[in-house]
Design a protein around this motif. Structure first.
Motif, mmCIF file in Angstrom:
data_model
loop_
_atom_site.group_PDB
_atom_site.id
_atom_site.type_symbol
_atom_site.label_atom_id
_atom_site.label_comp_id
_atom_site.label_asym_id
_atom_site.label_seq_id
_atom_site.Cartn_x
_atom_site.Cartn_y
_atom_site.Cartn_z
ATOM 1 N N CYS A 114 0.834 -1.191 0.000
ATOM 2 C CA CYS A 114 0.000 0.000 0.000
ATOM 3 C C CYS A 114 0.871 1.244 0.000
ATOM 4 N N ASN A 166 -6.659 1.368 -7.412
ATOM 5 C CA ASN A 166 -6.520 1.475 -5.959
ATOM 6 C C ASN A 166 -7.667 2.250 -5.326
ATOM 7 N N ALA A 212 -4.551 1.293 -1.502
ATOM 8 C CA ALA A 212 -4.222 -0.114 -1.765
ATOM 9 C C ALA A 212 -5.131 -0.637 -2.875
#
Length: 136
Positions: free
Chosen positions: A39, A61, A114
């Motif tokens: 991340c 993401n 992430a």
């Protein structure tokens, strides 16, 4: 503007600091400093009345914003809502987002980015209690 300082590191960890979050100005990304592979984490601060200077969206993401201090407005596409210290906002892929500080003091926040739908096992389904002598 704060800078990232590496405090210690090893084969399995990295320990960095951006310094005090009180009075911090701007935005700092820590992925490179920590060597993160799962991340991106950034720390941001907006002065009173300031808005992030652009809308943006991500293709792969999702982002999770955690408001640490201050009060403001958050916009996702055409929906605007109030945020304040303790607010946690998840924003999916392929939608616009932006943030404005409406408090008299600066707004400080963390953003964790992430890959959407990548979280498999977590907490106790991924963790196991281990036997190790405590050195703390």
């Amino acid at each position: 503007m704060s800078e990232i300082k590496t405090l210690s590191s090893g084969d399995k960890f990295a320990h960095v600091s951006i310094g005090s979050l009180c009075g911090f100005e701007g935005k700092l990304f820590v992925k490179e400093a920590t060597g993160a592979t799962s991340c991106e984490i950034s720390f941001g601060s907006l002065p009173s009345g300031a808005t992030v200077p652009f809308f943006h969206s991500h293709k792969a993401n999702e982002e999770n914003y955690i408001i640490l201090s201050g009060v403001g407005k958050f916009q996702v596409n055409d929906t605007v809502f109030d945020v304040a210290e303790g607010s946690v906002i998840r924003v999916s892929t392929n939608c616009d987002r932006n943030l404005k500080c409406t408090s008299t003091e600066a707004m400080a926040y963390i953003c964790i980015q992430a890959k959407e739908d990548s979280l498999g096992d977590y907490t106790m389904t991924d963790a196991e209690i281990t036997e190790r002598k405590g050195l703390l």
